[in-house]
Write a protein that holds these residues in place. Structure first.
Motif, PDB file in Angstrom:
ATOM      1  N   GLU A   3       1.170   1.514   4.186  1.00  0.00           N
ATOM      2  CA  GLU A   3       1.028   2.956   4.401  1.00  0.00           C
ATOM      3  C   GLU A   3       2.241   3.721   3.877  1.00  0.00           C
ATOM      4  O   GLU A   3       2.103   4.794   3.285  1.00  0.00           O
ATOM      5  CB  GLU A   3       0.821   3.232   5.885  1.00  0.00           C
ATOM      6  N   SER A   4       3.444   3.168   4.056  1.00  0.00           N
ATOM      7  CA  SER A   4       4.648   3.869   3.591  1.00  0.00           C
ATOM      8  C   SER A   4       4.719   3.895   2.064  1.00  0.00           C
ATOM      9  O   SER A   4       5.154   4.889   1.478  1.00  0.00           O
ATOM     10  CB  SER A   4       5.905   3.230   4.172  1.00  0.00           C
ATOM     11  N   SER A   5       4.278   2.818   1.410  1.00  0.00           N
ATOM     12  CA  SER A   5       4.301   2.838  -0.054  1.00  0.00           C
ATOM     13  C   SER A   5       3.204   3.746  -0.600  1.00  0.00           C
ATOM     14  O   SER A   5       3.364   4.365  -1.648  1.00  0.00           O
ATOM     15  CB  SER A   5       4.186   1.427  -0.631  1.00  0.00           C
TER      16      SER A   5
END
Length: 59
Positions: A3-5
């Motif tokens: 999700e962060s990438s």
């Protein structure tokens, strides 16, 4: 992808898009400034079609 990438990729894409839009806006402003700097007789009588620059008038 995590999700962060995914979020980082979206932010990078938005930044690239914003930069492209800013370049386009600057280019459009330069065209408008150029056209306004020309000694043009502007009439709005509705007659005639679009006017185009002749190739020897571009420079």
């Amino acid at each position: 992808m995590s999700e962060s990438s995914d979020m980082a990729a979206l932010v990078a894409a938005l930044q690239a898009q914003t930069e492209a839009i800013n370049r386009l806006a600057e280019s459009n402003q330069q065209v408008v400034d150029y056209l306004l700097s020309q000694d043009v007789d502007v009439t709005d009588d509705g007659a005639g079609g679009p006017q185009f620059l002749e190739p020897d008038e571009i420079d």
